[in-house]
Design an enzyme around this catalytic site. Structure first.
Site, PDB file in Angstrom:
ATOM      1  N   CYS A 151       0.839  -1.208   0.000  1.00 18.30           N
ATOM      2  CA  CYS A 151       0.000   0.000   0.000  1.00 18.30           C
ATOM      3  C   CYS A 151       0.869   1.251   0.000  1.00 18.30           C
ATOM      4  O   CYS A 151       1.472   1.598   1.023  1.00 18.30           O
ATOM      5  CB  CYS A 151      -0.920  -0.003   1.224  1.00 18.30           C
ATOM      6  SG  CYS A 151      -1.897   1.497   1.405  1.00 18.30           S
ATOM      7  N   CYS A 199      -0.348   4.158   2.299  1.00 17.73           N
ATOM      8  CA  CYS A 199      -0.127   3.867   3.721  1.00 17.73           C
ATOM      9  C   CYS A 199       1.325   4.129   4.092  1.00 17.73           C
ATOM     10  O   CYS A 199       1.614   4.691   5.145  1.00 17.73           O
ATOM     11  CB  CYS A 199      -0.424   2.401   4.035  1.00 17.73           C
ATOM     12  SG  CYS A 199      -2.074   1.857   3.618  1.00 17.73           S
ATOM     13  N   ASP A 200       2.257   3.663   3.248  1.00 19.59           N
ATOM     14  CA  ASP A 200       3.648   3.541   3.674  1.00 19.59           C
ATOM     15  C   ASP A 200       4.649   4.385   2.898  1.00 19.59           C
ATOM     16  O   ASP A 200       5.828   4.441   3.281  1.00 19.59           O
ATOM     17  CB  ASP A 200       4.081   2.062   3.591  1.00 19.59           C
ATOM     18  CG  ASP A 200       3.243   1.177   4.498  1.00 19.59           C
ATOM     19  OD1 ASP A 200       2.704   1.706   5.489  1.00 19.59           O
ATOM     20  OD2 ASP A 200       3.118  -0.021   4.211  1.00 19.59           O
TER      21      ASP A 200
END
Ligand SMILES: Cc1cc2nc3c(=O)[nH]c(=O)nc-3n(C[C@H](O)[C@H](O)[C@H](O)COP(=O)(O)OP(=O)(O)OC[C@H]3O[C@@H](n4cnc5c(N)ncnc54)[C@H](O)[C@@H]3O)c2cc1C
Lengths: 395, 105
Positions: free
Chosen positions: A132, A135-136
């Site tokens: 993701c 997300c990261d």
């Protein structure tokens, strides 16, 4: 047990669109979602191919889809579906917080990224291996990272990640991308992006955190190493069908097969979106599937009610099943009706053109036909060519 | 759940008498946000047995990297100031989190 008309499993673009169409056609709709409404689009920052919206983040689009479904008063429930029981022609959806019997079910559970299966992948998830980018991505400020895959998602997410990373190397097992041209051009003209073709990941290695990839060229067999601190995996997807393995026909690793009306191999069970065996897995095609599935489910539910009320409840009834667009057949229908007026025979006229499924179910090969029911069971049926034949069948 | 930052991390986690769960999450991480309500429920269920904390990775980047975390959702499980277990990514589902909390308690 709780009884509902239409139960939709999964509130991604497909399920949310089904809910809108289902509510608007007057159905009682229950949406079951284990995560947050919106599905996969929640994990991307840029959507540029949803018609009418030039640019939106996935989360914005997800939010607007959810609001749209809420506006038409679809009911949401935060729950994971564990299994479906399709025995005895019933459709029972099983969740942690109870079972629900549905008249029709739409499977809209989408898909998830496949694991690469390389050593180190599981161990380093959360320590450099990610699925993701939104997300990261920010963890990799000024770092060198890799993206694995060659489809639209891989190419687009690689471009997104250049906001953070100083260098992004795309590793693809083929010699060209399978993505749209705009996405490819954007990636190829980005100075922070490099591509390594015909190559797969043999190992993800490091001490505590990811430090390097061991790569293998599939043409030459050459092994090389690439130092990176992060690796984003966007190589292939698997359908989310573990809760219903084997219940409906599927291909490959479980992609559900449907016809044009999104009907699966089991009556009353429909599938929509990425979980289907289909050509293009995108938001817009998922939404299109969702609309079709809801309309087909709605038609199915009213057909069932129709059969129930007209054919199965009376003690003794005969149905004349004909095609409403064929004039001689329509004429024969009204002739039979007239001939029976004043007798105590009970006749139902059924448009077989609009209710093809009923025709199939009754085993009728050719229209028009008469079908006789006694106490809810089909006792006989026959193709009818004339009024005489009809009167003979009935008396 | 207790909100962690670099100032209270030592006190709340490393020096805690109770075992601790740390939920590392980010505001753009859909899967993290989806898990949050279930983790909140667990925190009530294990009240007095396990301390539940959350750490916003977007606001505490340095602290998070010092914990050797480069991705969310990640759950770290502490006992006596030491990390004894962790869960990340697709592994971090409610059932697995609950099982590890039970091991801690
Ligand atoms: C990083 C990324 C970038 C993308 N970029 C684009 C883009 O730019 N443009 C574009 O058109 N498409 C893009 N896509 C593809 C697009 O997101 C998908 O095609 C679309 O979301 C499919 O919708 P869906 O409703 O079929 O499934 P999903 O979006 O996968 O939704 C399925 C839902 O079902 C839920 N679910 C699954 N199993 C269960 C269960 N057992 N019980 C309850 N709920 C369950 C899931 O939690 C999920 O919310 C991208 C995808 C990704 C991952």
């Amino acid at each position: 047990m709780e009884k509902r008309e239409l139960v939709i499993i999964g509130a991604g673009p497909a399920g949310l669109t089904s809910a809108i169409y289902g509510k608007r056609s007057g159905l009682d709709v229950l949406l079951l979602e284990k995560g947050i409404p919106g599905g996969q689009i929640n994990v991307t920052d840029e959507i540029e191919n949803w018609t009418g919206v030039i640019h939106a983040s996935g989360a914005e689009l997800a939010d607007s889809f959810r609001k749209h479904a809420e506006h038409f008063k679809a009911e949401f429930r935060d729950v994971e579906v564990r299994s479906i029981d399709l025995s005895n022609g019933r459709k029972i959806v099983k969740t942690d917080s109870g079972d629900i019997e549905a008249e029709a079910v739409i499977i809209a559970t989408g898909a998830s990224f496949k694991k690469l299966g390389a050593p180190g992948e599981g161990e380093f998830t959360g320590r450099g291996v990610s699925y993701c980018a939104v997300c990261d991505g920010a963890f990799f400020e000024d770092q060198e990272i890799a993206v694995i895959g060659g489809g639209n998602t891989a190419v687009e997410e690689a471009v997104y990640l250049t906001q953070f990373a100083s260098k992004v190397t795309i590793i693809h097992r083929r010699d060209s991308f399978r993505a749209d041209r705009v996405a490819i051009e954007r990636a190829m003209s980005n100075p922070r992006i490099d591509v390594i073709w015909n190559t797969v990941v043999e190992e993800i290695a490091g001490e505590d955190m990811v430090e390097k990839l061991v790569l293998k060229n599939v043409r030459t067999g050459d092994i090389t190493e690439l130092p990176v601190t992060g690796v984003f995996v966007f190589a292939g997807m698997d359908p989310n069908v573990s809760f219903m393995k084997g219940l409906v026909d599927s291909v490959g690793g479980g992609w559900i097969v449907t016809n044009e009306r999104m009907e699966t191999s089991v009556e009353g069970v429909f599938a929509a979106g990425d979980v289907r065996d289909k050509y293009l897995r995108q938001v817009i095609t998922a939404a299109g599937d969702g609309a079709t599935a809801a309309m087909a489910a709605s038609a199915y539910i009213s057909e069932q009610l129709h059969i129930q009320g007209l054919l199965l409840e009376p003690e003794h009834v005969t149905a004349f099943v004909f095609s409403s667009i064929d004039e001689p057949q329509a004429r024969l229908a009204s002739d039979i009706e007239k001939a029976l007026a004043g007798t105590d025979a009970r006749l139902v006229l059924l448009d077989g053109y609009r209710n093809k499924r009923i025709v199939e179910k009754l085993g009728i090969k050719e229209l028009p036909a008469l079908a006789e029911f006694k106490k809810g069971d089909l006792s006989r049926q026959q193709h009818i060519a004339s009024l005489d034949e009809a009167v003979k069948f009935i008396s | 759940m207790i909100e962690l930052n670099k100032d209270n991390f030592e006190e709340e986690v490393l020096k805690s008498d109770l075992p601790v769960l740390v939920d590392l999450w980010g505001p753009k991480c859909g899967p993290c946000l989806a898990l949050m309500p279930q983790v909140e429920d667990l925190s009530h269920e294990f009240e007095g047995k396990v301390k539940f904390c959350k750490l916003n990775v977007a606001e505490n980047r340095k602290l998070v990297i010092s914990l050797r975390v480069m991705g969310v959702p990640t759950f770290l499980f502490y006992k006596g100031g030491e990390i004894v277990d962790r869960l990340s990514g697709a592994e971090a589902v409610p059932d697995a989190i609950k099982a590890k909390v039970r091991d801690l308690a």
